[in-house]
Design an enzyme around this catalytic site. Sequence first.
Site, mmCIF file in Angstrom:
data_model
loop_
_atom_site.group_PDB
_atom_site.id
_atom_site.type_symbol
_atom_site.label_atom_id
_atom_site.label_comp_id
_atom_site.label_asym_id
_atom_site.label_seq_id
_atom_site.Cartn_x
_atom_site.Cartn_y
_atom_site.Cartn_z
ATOM 1 N N ASP A 67 0.816 -1.212 0.000
ATOM 2 C CA ASP A 67 0.000 0.000 0.000
ATOM 3 C C ASP A 67 0.853 1.266 0.000
ATOM 4 O O ASP A 67 0.467 2.282 -0.576
ATOM 5 C CB ASP A 67 -0.937 0.003 1.206
ATOM 6 N N GLN A 236 4.576 10.105 6.827
ATOM 7 C CA GLN A 236 5.913 10.682 6.761
ATOM 8 C C GLN A 236 5.886 12.109 7.317
ATOM 9 O O GLN A 236 4.989 12.880 6.983
ATOM 10 C CB GLN A 236 6.428 10.708 5.320
#
Length: 288
Positions: A67, A236
């Site tokens: 993913d 992130q």
Amino acid sequence: MHSAGLVLHPRRDSAAAVEAVLGWAGNRGIEILGIADEIVRLNCAAIGVTSEELGRRSDLLVSLGGDGTMLRAMRLADGQRAPVLGVNLGKLGFLAEVDVPDLPGALSAIDGQEFTVEPRLAVDAVLDGKRITAFNDIAVVRVPGDGSAVVAVRVGGQPFVSYSADAVIVATPTGSTAYSFSAGGPITSPSVEALLVTPAAPHSAYSRGVVLSVHDTVALEVLPTSGRLAVEVDGQVAGYVSPGDRLDLRGRPSAARVVRLGMTTFYQRARRKLRLTDSAEIPQDGDH
């Protein structure tokens, strides 16, 4: 189809999948492109291009990985014409459509226009003067030692709810099965155009998440009692915000498109991936 682009997992072995794509394309005169820095480690015969060129020049993007790789492929396809085919190279994901043995048949079906696409919503924000885009979620997350995330959610310019929590997550339906789900948010079909606001480990009077229309303008305002917060974009860290800062977010429908060949439904993938089980009080098939 005239060209297809490869998006590779940074570590997982994708050699067999790459060979399957190259073998299929070689018999049809279809150009295979890849990001130069990625394909060099496989000594791959694809044509090396930049990340920007890959999305622009490809008729189809083929994501080889999980993913995370698929999310990166969707960002490369953002605003381009190419849909994204997810090829699973490991544990089952939500976004992948086929396994490696099924890849040549899947490519032939796509070349023959025997597929459908799922439009996928993105969420955009501006951080430090730069636009950031997520297909799963944008979250403001407490930095260890800096205090909780104390955040006001404003909708349409008006204050709506405030949270004190470890994080406040603004997720798309695609991201409803990721961080938002682990924080207690609802599973949401990708066909729904909405933004999900979910607090993680809340310790405020109101601890429920909310579902907002994609047409609403949403802002996260970091309140004076908050610590400094990390801004995570699809997991992130993209930067930081401090008390007094405000992050404006907006949903953007149909930012990317995911190929579907009708092999499984979203609900089948969600039930299997999340290992959803029925209540123990409900008899199973064959029980009396």
